[in-house]
Design a protein around this motif. Sequence first.
Motif, PDB file in Angstrom:
ATOM      1  N   HIS A 154       0.848  -1.201   0.000  1.00 28.08           N
ATOM      2  CA  HIS A 154       0.000   0.000   0.000  1.00 28.08           C
ATOM      3  C   HIS A 154       0.888   1.256   0.000  1.00 28.08           C
ATOM      4  O   HIS A 154       0.946   1.982   0.996  1.00 28.08           O
ATOM      5  CB  HIS A 154      -0.918   0.005   1.221  1.00 28.08           C
ATOM      6  N   PRO A 155       1.586   1.520  -1.107  1.00 31.06           N
ATOM      7  CA  PRO A 155       2.494   2.676  -1.140  1.00 31.06           C
ATOM      8  C   PRO A 155       1.779   4.010  -0.924  1.00 31.06           C
ATOM      9  O   PRO A 155       2.359   4.954  -0.396  1.00 31.06           O
ATOM     10  CB  PRO A 155       3.116   2.604  -2.535  1.00 31.06           C
ATOM     11  N   SER A 156       0.489   4.075  -1.318  1.00 32.45           N
ATOM     12  CA  SER A 156      -0.241   5.336  -1.129  1.00 32.45           C
ATOM     13  C   SER A 156      -0.431   5.634   0.355  1.00 32.45           C
ATOM     14  O   SER A 156      -0.535   6.803   0.747  1.00 32.45           O
ATOM     15  CB  SER A 156      -1.601   5.271  -1.826  1.00 32.45           C
ATOM     16  N   LYS A 157      -0.466   4.581   1.184  1.00 33.20           N
ATOM     17  CA  LYS A 157      -0.584   4.792   2.635  1.00 33.20           C
ATOM     18  C   LYS A 157       0.627   5.547   3.163  1.00 33.20           C
ATOM     19  O   LYS A 157       0.506   6.436   4.014  1.00 33.20           O
ATOM     20  CB  LYS A 157      -0.709   3.436   3.338  1.00 33.20           C
ATOM     21  N   TYR A 158       1.793   5.200   2.632  1.00 26.71           N
ATOM     22  CA  TYR A 158       3.036   5.883   3.038  1.00 26.71           C
ATOM     23  C   TYR A 158       2.996   7.355   2.623  1.00 26.71           C
ATOM     24  O   TYR A 158       3.260   8.256   3.442  1.00 26.71           O
ATOM     25  CB  TYR A 158       4.227   5.173   2.406  1.00 26.71           C
ATOM     26  N   VAL A 159       2.652   7.594   1.380  1.00 30.18           N
ATOM     27  CA  VAL A 159       2.643   8.972   0.889  1.00 30.18           C
ATOM     28  C   VAL A 159       1.578   9.789   1.612  1.00 30.18           C
ATOM     29  O   VAL A 159       1.799  10.957   1.963  1.00 30.18           O
ATOM     30  CB  VAL A 159       2.430   9.017  -0.635  1.00 30.18           C
ATOM     31  N   ASN A 160       0.437   9.196   1.871  1.00 29.26           N
ATOM     32  CA  ASN A 160      -0.612   9.910   2.600  1.00 29.26           C
ATOM     33  C   ASN A 160      -0.162  10.281   4.006  1.00 29.26           C
ATOM     34  O   ASN A 160      -0.569  11.319   4.538  1.00 29.26           O
ATOM     35  CB  ASN A 160      -1.883   9.057   2.660  1.00 29.26           C
ATOM     36  N   ARG A 161       0.653   9.420   4.618  1.00 29.87           N
ATOM     37  CA  ARG A 161       1.180   9.759   5.940  1.00 29.87           C
ATOM     38  C   ARG A 161       2.089  10.986   5.849  1.00 29.87           C
ATOM     39  O   ARG A 161       2.027  11.879   6.702  1.00 29.87           O
ATOM     40  CB  ARG A 161       1.941   8.560   6.513  1.00 29.87           C
ATOM     41  N   LEU A 162       2.938  11.044   4.822  1.00 31.02           N
ATOM     42  CA  LEU A 162       3.797  12.219   4.631  1.00 31.02           C
ATOM     43  C   LEU A 162       2.956  13.473   4.392  1.00 31.02           C
ATOM     44  O   LEU A 162       3.264  14.547   4.907  1.00 31.02           O
ATOM     45  CB  LEU A 162       4.751  11.999   3.453  1.00 31.02           C
ATOM     46  N   VAL A 163       1.884  13.299   3.621  1.00 31.47           N
ATOM     47  CA  VAL A 163       0.992  14.428   3.333  1.00 31.47           C
ATOM     48  C   VAL A 163       0.314  14.909   4.614  1.00 31.47           C
ATOM     49  O   VAL A 163       0.140  16.124   4.822  1.00 31.47           O
ATOM     50  CB  VAL A 163      -0.059  14.019   2.274  1.00 31.47           C
ATOM     51  N   SER A 164      -0.072  13.957   5.474  1.00 26.71           N
ATOM     52  CA  SER A 164      -0.737  14.342   6.725  1.00 26.71           C
ATOM     53  C   SER A 164       0.180  15.167   7.622  1.00 26.71           C
ATOM     54  O   SER A 164      -0.287  15.872   8.519  1.00 26.71           O
ATOM     55  CB  SER A 164      -1.210  13.095   7.482  1.00 26.71           C
ATOM     56  N   MET A 165       1.495  15.072   7.371  1.00 28.75           N
ATOM     57  CA  MET A 165       2.476  15.846   8.143  1.00 28.75           C
ATOM     58  C   MET A 165       2.894  17.117   7.400  1.00 28.75           C
ATOM     59  O   MET A 165       3.907  17.731   7.728  1.00 28.75           O
ATOM     60  CB  MET A 165       3.689  14.972   8.465  1.00 28.75           C
ATOM     61  N   ASN A 166       2.096  17.474   6.353  1.00 30.64           N
ATOM     62  CA  ASN A 166       2.284  18.733   5.608  1.00 30.64           C
ATOM     63  C   ASN A 166       3.586  18.800   4.825  1.00 30.64           C
ATOM     64  O   ASN A 166       4.043  19.895   4.470  1.00 30.64           O
ATOM     65  CB  ASN A 166       2.205  19.939   6.550  1.00 30.64           C
ATOM     66  N   LEU A 167       4.169  17.669   4.514  1.00 25.09           N
ATOM     67  CA  LEU A 167       5.454  17.680   3.814  1.00 25.09           C
ATOM     68  C   LEU A 167       5.321  17.956   2.322  1.00 25.09           C
ATOM     69  O   LEU A 167       6.326  18.203   1.658  1.00 25.09           O
ATOM     70  CB  LEU A 167       6.172  16.337   4.033  1.00 25.09           C
ATOM     71  N   ASN A 168       4.113  17.921   1.800  1.00 24.29           N
ATOM     72  CA  ASN A 168       3.901  18.223   0.381  1.00 24.29           C
ATOM     73  C   ASN A 168       3.497  19.662   0.143  1.00 24.29           C
ATOM     74  O   ASN A 168       3.261  20.076  -0.989  1.00 24.29           O
ATOM     75  CB  ASN A 168       2.822  17.304  -0.185  1.00 24.29           C
ATOM     76  N   GLU A 169       3.400  20.461   1.213  1.00 24.99           N
ATOM     77  CA  GLU A 169       2.889  21.822   1.088  1.00 24.99           C
ATOM     78  C   GLU A 169       3.975  22.871   1.302  1.00 24.99           C
ATOM     79  O   GLU A 169       4.874  22.680   2.134  1.00 24.99           O
ATOM     80  CB  GLU A 169       1.778  22.066   2.121  1.00 24.99           C
TER      81      GLU A 169
END
Length: 668
Positions: free
Chosen positions: A377-392
Amino acid sequence: MVDKDKNILTRLYFVAGGLFIFACAVLFKLVSIQFVEGSKYKQLAQQRTSKMFTIAPNRGNLISDDGSLLATSVSRYTIRFDAVTVKSQDFNANVKPLSKALSDLLGKSSSYYQQVLRKARANKNRYALIARNLDYSEYVKVKTFPLFNKGPYKGGLIIEQKTVREHPLGKIAERSVGYENIDENGYYSGVGLERAYGEFLRGVEGKRLKQKIAKGQWKPIGWDNIVEPKDGYDLISTIDINIQDIAHHALLRQLEKYKADHGCVIVMETETGEVRAISNLGITKQGKYYERLNYAIGESHEPGSTFKLMNMVAALEDKIVDTSTVKDTGKGYWKIYNHRVKDSKNGGYGKISMAKAFEVSSNTAFAQMIHDGYKEHPSKYVNRLVSMNLNEEIGLPIKGEGKPIIRFPGDKGWSGLSLAQMAYGYEVSLTPLQTLTFYNAIANDGVMVKPRFIKEVKEWDKTIEKFDKEIINPAICSKETARQVRQLLKNVVEKKHGTGHRLYSPNFSMAGKTGTAQKNYVSKDPDKLKYISTFSGYFPADNPKYSCIVVIHEPDKSVGYYGADVSGPVFKSIAQKVFATSPLIEEVDSFLEGSKKSDTSYQRYYVEAQKKYNKVPNVEGMSGMDAISILENLGLKVEINGNGRVIKQSVAQGEDINKTKKIVLDLS
């Protein structure tokens, strides 16, 4: 003969008629100009002989946290002379004393100024240059000089004012302070705080009427402006000059030592997000360093091993591992498909816990952890990073913030290697300030605050607008996870096998993570391979006051390139010197408290000393020196035991002084 005369007479009639018609046409045009088009031509004449000019207001000051000026507007004055308006009698009477006064102020000889003034008079020059770039005090003096004190009409004095921007502290934080320009179309451009907060700093333009004189030059009419300019507001920044100076010079020394291309350092207050120091230095062709670009905010790059903190937080939050989970690093490499993930230590670390993997910065352990934990579930990993505002983006008012890159499965560039690569800081991109914001959140118990450069906008002592603490994310992770990774960051420095152990000092504590990322690693030419050396963390380790990141690009590989060696010492130097100043603050506070006590003691002594006694006073609680002074002035013999303040007196308060010859005081 008669026919000939008639012919001449006819011609005369034609000429007379033509002249009459022409005269009527001229008369008609004059009447038309005077009464019909007069206002139009008057306006045109006025436009050609007089014109309204704008006066730039004084731009507001940019002030550091301690009140030092980072940028300020300074008025500069040009002095010119209208030699035509001055009467001959006034000119001849004042030319010598005026020249002498100008010589005393400006340095050139009196004869030089006499020559300039007389030449202007002879040539009927209405705009002769006398001096440029005078400051305000010099300008005020010039207005009092002989002849010039008669003003613009009788004395010929012409004053031109312009405003220039100066940085009193020189190159410190120059790029972050920045600048703002305006083009001929009224569009603003620039960088840094000057541009970001230009609407507050600019002020409102004034108006000044000028008259056109010879050679297309314009002379101000009268002393006063039509509309007075309104100065801009002052900005109070978060920059601490002491910490800024420490950070700037620590970075500069290391850049010079490692002959690096460029680097940056940021120091931020953990709880509030106030940026206390920011320095950006790049090398010139001459080998000198200056504030070339705002790398700290604008340069997004692969962070390398500093990104392992983000991955550790993600894995702990998703319960992929805990800190005691063991990974086998083998002989120092781990193969995934046709790619080898390698550790910096030849031979590897064997089987180690994830806690130790973080401390030694094992690429193989982290690649296994992220790939094995999220491959289904690679999207689970990326979503976790997103939840920590790392994509913003942080959303700074300063223009030019670099964009973070966090790819999703299916995006261009995503592959079967992506999870393993992202595990140790590749295939992702962050700016130094974005990385520091995350580290600061861990130091702040999971609360992510927005970095802030400005505290308030002021007009003299009046606050126009305040910028308070702003929370980006109230909890990027659980408090338990934040507590666990804080211990890991502390171990990086304090444990003997930690990558930052050489930075350890028993005199002050700090925590952080090293990072060494490769640049141009796609090229197969080893000479083109460059490095980015990073250290990010906070101090003190147990009760963080400041977070800090140091990033140095392209150090000379022959000198060194690991983050612990290149960037780590800058971090340590900053922490050490900031720590060194902290005890001084406590001592000053103690001294001030002592001073207050001394003031209270003196006030009591002064009150007691003014009284006229016929009874023994109460001196208990007073200092021994004050008590002795009061009692001996009453004619009593005083004997003391001990030092300090009076805790007991042998003769009670209220006893008759005339019957008392001796008093014993016990001090403690």
